[in-house]
Design a protein around this motif. Structure first.
Motif, PDB file in Angstrom:
ATOM      1  N   ASN A 238      11.039   3.047   0.886  1.00 59.67           N
ATOM      2  CA  ASN A 238      10.897   4.649   0.562  1.00 59.67           C
ATOM      3  C   ASN A 238      10.153   5.428   1.221  1.00 59.67           C
ATOM      4  O   ASN A 238       9.529   6.249   0.706  1.00 59.67           O
ATOM      5  N   ARG A 239       9.773   5.241   2.579  1.00 58.16           N
ATOM      6  CA  ARG A 239       8.751   6.031   3.215  1.00 58.16           C
ATOM      7  C   ARG A 239       9.698   6.624   4.470  1.00 58.16           C
ATOM      8  O   ARG A 239      10.614   6.252   4.934  1.00 58.16           O
ATOM      9  N   ARG A 240       9.186   8.013   5.061  1.00 60.60           N
ATOM     10  CA  ARG A 240       9.583   8.448   5.968  1.00 60.60           C
ATOM     11  C   ARG A 240       8.770   7.782   7.360  1.00 60.60           C
ATOM     12  O   ARG A 240       7.761   7.141   6.921  1.00 60.60           O
ATOM     13  N   TYR A 241       9.096   7.899   8.471  1.00 58.44           N
ATOM     14  CA  TYR A 241       8.306   7.254   9.600  1.00 58.44           C
ATOM     15  C   TYR A 241       8.394   8.094  10.735  1.00 58.44           C
ATOM     16  O   TYR A 241       9.303   8.831  11.065  1.00 58.44           O
ATOM     17  N   VAL A 242       7.512   7.770  11.582  1.00 61.42           N
ATOM     18  CA  VAL A 242       7.389   8.519  12.926  1.00 61.42           C
ATOM     19  C   VAL A 242       7.641   7.536  14.039  1.00 61.42           C
ATOM     20  O   VAL A 242       7.065   6.233  13.867  1.00 61.42           O
ATOM     21  N   THR A 243       8.620   7.519  14.976  1.00 60.88           N
ATOM     22  CA  THR A 243       8.685   6.656  16.066  1.00 60.88           C
ATOM     23  C   THR A 243       8.132   7.201  17.533  1.00 60.88           C
ATOM     24  O   THR A 243       8.293   8.523  17.745  1.00 60.88           O
TER      25      THR A 243
ATOM     26  N   ASP B 281       0.791  -1.259  -0.157  1.00 64.50           N
ATOM     27  CA  ASP B 281       0.111  -0.007  -0.006  1.00 64.50           C
ATOM     28  C   ASP B 281       0.861   1.441   0.147  1.00 64.50           C
ATOM     29  O   ASP B 281       1.738   1.485   1.026  1.00 64.50           O
ATOM     30  N   GLN B 282       0.701   1.845  -1.071  1.00 68.90           N
ATOM     31  CA  GLN B 282       1.701   3.148  -1.076  1.00 68.90           C
ATOM     32  C   GLN B 282       1.281   4.358  -0.397  1.00 68.90           C
ATOM     33  O   GLN B 282       2.092   5.319  -0.420  1.00 68.90           O
ATOM     34  N   ASN B 283       0.004   4.342   0.187  1.00 66.02           N
ATOM     35  CA  ASN B 283      -0.486   5.286   0.876  1.00 66.02           C
ATOM     36  C   ASN B 283      -0.361   4.955   2.350  1.00 66.02           C
ATOM     37  O   ASN B 283      -1.404   5.557   3.034  1.00 66.02           O
ATOM     38  N   LEU B 284       0.297   4.125   2.801  1.00 65.34           N
ATOM     39  CA  LEU B 284       0.383   3.593   4.312  1.00 65.34           C
ATOM     40  C   LEU B 284       1.693   4.146   4.990  1.00 65.34           C
ATOM     41  O   LEU B 284       2.801   3.550   4.431  1.00 65.34           O
ATOM     42  N   PHE B 285       1.447   5.153   5.635  1.00 65.92           N
ATOM     43  CA  PHE B 285       2.617   5.568   6.502  1.00 65.92           C
ATOM     44  C   PHE B 285       2.753   4.746   7.691  1.00 65.92           C
ATOM     45  O   PHE B 285       2.134   4.700   8.498  1.00 65.92           O
ATOM     46  N   PRO B 286       4.365   4.435   8.167  1.00 64.21           N
ATOM     47  CA  PRO B 286       4.717   3.518   9.139  1.00 64.21           C
ATOM     48  C   PRO B 286       4.640   4.538  10.561  1.00 64.21           C
ATOM     49  O   PRO B 286       5.364   5.651  10.403  1.00 64.21           O
ATOM     50  N   VAL B 287       4.403   3.903  11.484  1.00 66.51           N
ATOM     51  CA  VAL B 287       4.558   4.739  12.837  1.00 66.51           C
ATOM     52  C   VAL B 287       4.785   3.501  13.815  1.00 66.51           C
ATOM     53  O   VAL B 287       4.447   2.458  13.855  1.00 66.51           O
ATOM     54  N   SER B 288       5.993   3.797  14.527  1.00 68.72           N
ATOM     55  CA  SER B 288       6.562   2.552  15.134  1.00 68.72           C
ATOM     56  C   SER B 288       6.196   3.017  16.450  1.00 68.72           C
ATOM     57  O   SER B 288       6.365   4.248  17.068  1.00 68.72           O
ATOM     58  N   VAL B 289       5.776   2.054  17.300  1.00 67.69           N
ATOM     59  CA  VAL B 289       5.381   2.133  18.823  1.00 67.69           C
ATOM     60  C   VAL B 289       6.113   1.132  19.654  1.00 67.69           C
ATOM     61  O   VAL B 289       5.706  -0.216  19.366  1.00 67.69           O
ATOM     62  N   GLY B 290       7.137   1.684  20.157  1.00 67.51           N
ATOM     63  CA  GLY B 290       7.905   0.497  21.068  1.00 67.51           C
ATOM     64  C   GLY B 290       9.350   0.936  21.431  1.00 67.51           C
ATOM     65  O   GLY B 290       9.457   2.172  21.439  1.00 67.51           O
ATOM     66  N   SER B 291       9.885   0.080  21.945  1.00 66.63           N
ATOM     67  CA  SER B 291      11.604   0.237  22.089  1.00 66.63           C
ATOM     68  C   SER B 291      12.490   0.020  21.047  1.00 66.63           C
ATOM     69  O   SER B 291      12.170   0.267  19.834  1.00 66.63           O
ATOM     70  N   GLY B 292      13.640  -0.482  21.450  1.00 66.72           N
ATOM     71  CA  GLY B 292      14.786  -0.458  20.522  1.00 66.72           C
ATOM     72  C   GLY B 292      14.495  -1.259  19.273  1.00 66.72           C
ATOM     73  O   GLY B 292      14.594  -0.973  18.087  1.00 66.72           O
ATOM     74  N   VAL B 293      14.137  -2.602  19.304  1.00 66.73           N
ATOM     75  CA  VAL B 293      14.157  -3.679  18.414  1.00 66.73           C
ATOM     76  C   VAL B 293      12.811  -3.033  17.269  1.00 66.73           C
ATOM     77  O   VAL B 293      13.183  -3.072  16.105  1.00 66.73           O
ATOM     78  N   ILE B 294      11.779  -2.727  17.717  1.00 69.97           N
ATOM     79  CA  ILE B 294      10.791  -2.428  17.102  1.00 69.97           C
ATOM     80  C   ILE B 294      10.995  -1.194  16.364  1.00 69.97           C
ATOM     81  O   ILE B 294      10.752  -1.090  15.058  1.00 69.97           O
TER      82      ILE B 294
ATOM     83  N   ASP C 299      13.936  -0.205  15.199  1.00 69.38           N
ATOM     84  CA  ASP C 299      14.914  -0.556  14.216  1.00 69.38           C
ATOM     85  C   ASP C 299      14.244  -1.176  13.090  1.00 69.38           C
ATOM     86  O   ASP C 299      14.689  -1.245  12.003  1.00 69.38           O
ATOM     87  N   LEU C 300      13.059  -2.182  13.297  1.00 66.63           N
ATOM     88  CA  LEU C 300      12.707  -2.856  12.205  1.00 66.63           C
ATOM     89  C   LEU C 300      11.731  -2.262  11.439  1.00 66.63           C
ATOM     90  O   LEU C 300      11.761  -2.013  10.116  1.00 66.63           O
ATOM     91  N   ALA C 301      11.052  -0.959  12.213  1.00 65.89           N
ATOM     92  CA  ALA C 301      10.135  -0.213  11.612  1.00 65.89           C
ATOM     93  C   ALA C 301      10.989   0.707  10.565  1.00 65.89           C
ATOM     94  O   ALA C 301      10.693   1.098   9.389  1.00 65.89           O
ATOM     95  N   LYS C 302      12.355   1.292  11.187  1.00 66.99           N
ATOM     96  CA  LYS C 302      13.112   2.029  10.600  1.00 66.99           C
ATOM     97  C   LYS C 302      13.640   1.495   9.072  1.00 66.99           C
ATOM     98  O   LYS C 302      13.622   2.004   8.112  1.00 66.99           O
ATOM     99  N   TYR C 303      13.909   0.228   9.363  1.00 66.64           N
ATOM    100  CA  TYR C 303      14.579  -0.481   8.115  1.00 66.64           C
ATOM    101  C   TYR C 303      13.547  -0.741   6.931  1.00 66.64           C
ATOM    102  O   TYR C 303      13.530  -0.433   5.804  1.00 66.64           O
TER     103      TYR C 303
END
Length: 457
Positions: free
Chosen positions: A128-133, A103-116, A118-122
């Protein structure tokens, strides 16, 4: 005004302004309800993927989802189980990456500590998305960094990615995290002390110069961030806030420098060996912060030994004659690292940093010349390993290998292996250059026991 609130203005705000990626950082009490509007400021995409594990979602997931929906987003969640604990690996990031790719219109938001994070960042970087942690614990320094330290094909590497476009941390959530998680963050922050010593060695020998932005952002404030460690164990809100501010600043230092050098040295090499082994203790995988905490004390013990040596009188001819060639070092590497996949990757790291005789001689000559001044600088900058072990103990973090289930024999094996896995110049490489690796390890290992100085497990 507290130390951490003044540093939000004096350190974090300028770091955000300087960042090429991160536009906003929110740290404060009761901030979760701002997450929807924060994400709204960061993206025009209509849908959000909340990336979490069960622990992170329990800590903050529902308020975040409510805030996102109130801001007009359609919200999907992908929640990983915590039995077993999620691994910091490229493979573990695949579900997040696959969901974003669909889904090209799905924006990632990480909710968690270190491992989550890093997984969401990767996953965000790969699609090719930006993301919020949204941070849920002060457990590590990578929330605002541009790299994702993940295992890929069994080998722990920091994969170049992008820092988050925004970070939010609710200090009420951070303070409510399990005490050991914030203690792990204290251990990760303590590791910046020997990592700074490693960078000083590299700078003094003309290998990697100190960065005049990243260095002061971390090293000029460590003493204040590490003060009052008992407040970490007791959950003192101001101590936790100060710790989290320090970890955030370190993340920005790594982004500014373009690598993890401001945060990672021999201490992390030790930790990465245990992480690649999947080392567990009392039925649980040993966390990154706990492993770094132990690696920090080991590294400082090696520096303590080094500072007792008169390297201004080093016999360069003898050191060069005793130095093994690359083929011999590769044989030593294969003996130290049993896993052939890890050994093969480590050979590439070793080849990148192995000094030929002429360069080795020049390096030893430089060391002999600069040692009096360098020793004084290191003595002033570094904590003694006994003092650091006591601070970690008061914070509730492990300081000795036995406290994470690593035997003296296992620790010795780890040290020999860890020296090979990164091309970054650290105290391991200096010990090799002066021909004193085995001598130093033999000298410090008996002292690295919790029984020595009154620390308990």
């Amino acid at each position: 005004m507290t130390l951490w609130t003044s540093q939000m203005d004096g350190l974090i705000a300028p770091a955000v302004a300087r960042s090429e990626v991160t536009d906003e950082v929110i740290i404060g009490s009761g901030t979760l309800d701002q997450s929807g509007l924060l994400v709204q400021r960061m993206t025009s995409m209509p849908r959000v993927l909340v990336c979490a594990d069960e622990a992170g979602f329990t800590a903050a997931g529902r308020p975040v989802v409510d805030a996102l929906e109130a801001a007009g987003f359609a919200v999907r969640t992908h929640i990983l189980p915590i039995e077993p604990l999620p691994k910091a690996s490229v493979e573990e990031a695949e579900p997040f990456r696959a969901a974003l790719a669909e889904d090209q219109n799905l924006f990632p938001v990480s909710v968690g500590s270190g491992v989550i994070n890093d997984l969401a960042k990767y996953a965000a970087f790969r699609t090719n998305r930006r993301y919020v942690t949204i941070a849920t614990a002060a457990s590590m320094d990578g929330y605002t960094s541009a790299g994702a330290p993940l295992t890929e094909n069994g080998f722990k590497v920091t994969i170049p990615t992008r820092a988050p476009v925004a970070m939010l941390a609710d200090l009420d959530v951070i303070a409510a995290a399990p005490a050991e998680m914030n203690a792990w963050g204290y251990g990760d922050l303590a590791g910046k002390v020997p990592a700074g010593g490693d960078w000083m060695l590299s700078d003094a020998l003309g290998i990697e110069p100190i960065d005049d932005i990243a260095w002061p952002l971390v090293q000029h404030h460590l003493t204040g961030w590490l003060a009052g460690p008992e407040g970490i164990q007791s959950g003192d809100p101001d101590c936790i806030a100060r710790l989290f501010t320090g970890l955030t600043a370190v993340g920005f230092a790594m982004e500014a420098h373009g690598s993890s050098r401001p945060a990672s040295g021999a201490d992390h090499q030790i930790a990465h060996m245990w992480e690649m082994e999947g080392h567990s203790y009392q039925g649980q995988k040993v966390s990154h912060g706990a492993a770094v905490s132990v690696g920090c004390v080991v590294s400082l013990a090696l520096f303590d030994w080094l500072l007792e040596q008169d390297l201004g009188a080093i016999n360069i001819h003898d050191a060069l004659n005793r130095a093994p060639d690359l083929a011999t070092r590769n044989a030593q590497l294969c003996k130290a690292i049993a896993d052939p996949k890890i050994a093969e990757k480590a050979k590439a790291e070793l080849a990148a940093k192995h000094a030929l005789p002429e360069a080795h001689a020049a390096r030893l000559e430089s060391l002999r010349d600069v040692w009096p001044v360098l020793r004084e600088r290191l003595t002033t900058r570094l904590y003694r390993h006994r003092a650091m072990a006591d601070m970690l103990h008061r914070a509730g973090a492990p300081a000795y290998a036995s406290q994470i289930g690593v035997s003296p024999e296992h620790l010795r094996t780890t040290l020999f292996a860890a020296a090979f896995i990164r091309r970054r110049y650290t105290i391991f490489d200096l010990l090799h250059d002066i021909g004193q690796t085995e001598t130093a390890f033999t000298a410090v290992l008996p002292a690295l026991s919790p029984d020595k100085f009154g620390a308990s497990s």
